[in-house]
Design an enzyme around this catalytic site. Structure first.
Site, PDB file in Angstrom:
ATOM      1  N   GLU A   1       7.246 109.971 -34.843  1.00 15.44           N
ATOM      2  CA  GLU A   1       7.119 108.851 -35.772  1.00 15.44           C
ATOM      3  C   GLU A   1       7.345 109.284 -37.216  1.00 15.44           C
ATOM      4  O   GLU A   1       7.943 108.555 -37.995  1.00 15.44           O
ATOM      5  CB  GLU A   1       5.745 108.180 -35.625  1.00 15.44           C
TER       6      GLU A   1
ATOM      7  N   TYR B   1       1.470 102.429 -40.865  1.00 15.42           N
ATOM      8  CA  TYR B   1       2.454 102.380 -39.780  1.00 15.42           C
ATOM      9  C   TYR B   1       2.249 103.534 -38.785  1.00 15.42           C
ATOM     10  O   TYR B   1       2.168 103.318 -37.574  1.00 15.42           O
ATOM     11  CB  TYR B   1       3.897 102.418 -40.325  1.00 15.42           C
TER      12      TYR B   1
ATOM     13  N   ASP C   1       7.267  98.777 -38.637  1.00 20.08           N
ATOM     14  CA  ASP C   1       8.252  99.558 -39.400  1.00 20.08           C
ATOM     15  C   ASP C   1       9.287  98.602 -40.003  1.00 20.08           C
ATOM     16  O   ASP C   1       9.148  97.371 -39.905  1.00 20.08           O
ATOM     17  CB  ASP C   1       8.903 100.620 -38.501  1.00 20.08           C
TER      18      ASP C   1
END
Ligand code: SF4
Length: 358
Positions: A39, A122, A140
């Site tokens: 991520e 996020y 996102d």
């Protein structure tokens, strides 16, 4: 929108994901460490670019402990050319914190994750939902675009109020179970269906609920805020050799832009200053040595997130002084063949290519 409609939208995303979701390396595991690294790498970076870095990084640092005990230079080297190097320093710092405070594990509570370096809403949402199955959104840029079109949000996306509204919409859609699949579905729809230009509304799992589509406004949403032009800087770099033919390189300070990465000595031109005077002044400031500029070698252009530069390289002769780390973290004389052992930024790699062509 009614609860039953929201539930239908959620179901459509999840069903679509079961058939069309992208098969990506980090989706073959729920290991929180792998999810976290993927991520972070995916922020501002294309999937295709990330894949080889993800594999290399995890084979170099297979666990949180390996990452925590690594030297910062090794972590930066593994991140070289992926850009946004603050991410590498954040994961390194956060890994050390995980070892100190959480027994070397990625924590599974929102407040613990959010307390770690570089982990914002996020990334925390993605780790919690994908690795731990917690029912939280992970919004996102792709998800933001899909939601702003789906609900025909007419305010610019760079406003805090708009971002809060989108976050609330995501919270109203995220299911109690399977939140990870839902969040990834939203990201994937944004990446391959609801694309920035020419969205493929005919293939969209939520097309019948989409307000932008109903209003024919797909091309106008998300609404863009006014963009200021990026500031522009001129920067110089010196190619200096010693008697053995080794090149002088310096390591940037441990704080600030591109912290800890290596470069050729030099720096930013002041208003009204010639490039030749700039390179001499900057090298004196960084290392305390004097140079004579012999000739211009070439220049490259590069854009960072908040400014763009032209970097001008000069071949220089070392005339006086003993190098010392005055305005840099470290310095070395190295053979050209050894430059690859050091982590350079993308712009500095471009200037190495200029050196090789001279
Ligand atoms: Fe995006 Fe079109 Fe789907 Fe609406 S219908 S969410 S604009 S792809």
């Amino acid at each position: 929108m009614k609860r039953s409609r929201l539930t239908q939208i959620t179901q459509r995303f999840v069903q679509w994901y079961g058939v069309h979701g992208r098969d990506l390396p980090w989706r073959r595991t729920a290991d929180p460490y792998h999810v976290w690294i993927s991520e972070v790498m995916l922020q501002q970076t294309q999937v295709e670019t990330v894949i080889p870095y993800y594999h290399r990084f995890l084979s170099r640092f297979p666990t949180v402990q390996h990452l925590a005990t690594a030297a910062e230079d090794d972590v930066l080297k593994a991140w070289e050319n992926l850009g946004y190097y603050a991410r590498a320093r954040h994961v390194h710092r956060a890994a050390r914190d995980m070892v100190e405070r959480f027994g070397g594990c990625v924590p599974s509570r929102w407040q613990d994750l959010s307390s770690l370096s570089g982990i914002g809403a996020y990334t925390a949402g993605a780790i919690l939902s994908i690795a731990f199955g917690v029912s939280v959104p992970a919004v996102d840029g792709n998800a933001r675009r899909v939601l702003s079109r789906l609900f025909a949000i007419q305010e610019p996306l760079d406003q805090t109020r708009t971002l809060r509204r989108i976050q609330e919409l995501a919270e109203s859609l995220v299911p109690h179970t399977g939140a990870g699949r839902f969040n990834q579905a939203l990201m994937d729809v944004g990446a391959v269906v609801c694309t920035p230009k020419c969205p493929r509304c005919d293939r969209c799992p939520v097309g019948e609920f989409c307000r932008a589509k109903a209003q024919g406004q797909q091309d106008m949403i998300p609404v863009k805020g006014k963009r200021k032009p990026l500031p522009y800087r001129q920067v110089t770099a010196a190619f200096v050799r010693n008697k053995d033919g080794r090149l002088l390189i310096v390591q940037r300070p441990r704080q600030g832009l591109l912290a800890g990465l290596w470069k050729f000595p030099g720096g930013r031109r002041l208003d009204g200053e010639s490039l030749e005077v700039c390179v001499q002044r900057e090298v004196r400031k960084e290392l305390g040595i004097d140079l004579q500029v012999q000739r211009a070698v070439g220049s490259i252009r590069h854009a960072y997130t908040h400014f763009r530069i032209t970097l001008h390289a000069f071949k220089c002769r070392y005339t006086a002084g003993v190098p010392g780390a005055l305005g840099c973290h470290d310095w070395r004389w190295v053979h050209r063949s050894c430059l690859d052992e050091f982590a350079f930024s993308r712009a500095d790699r471009k200037i190495i290519a200029v050196f090789d062509r001279q």
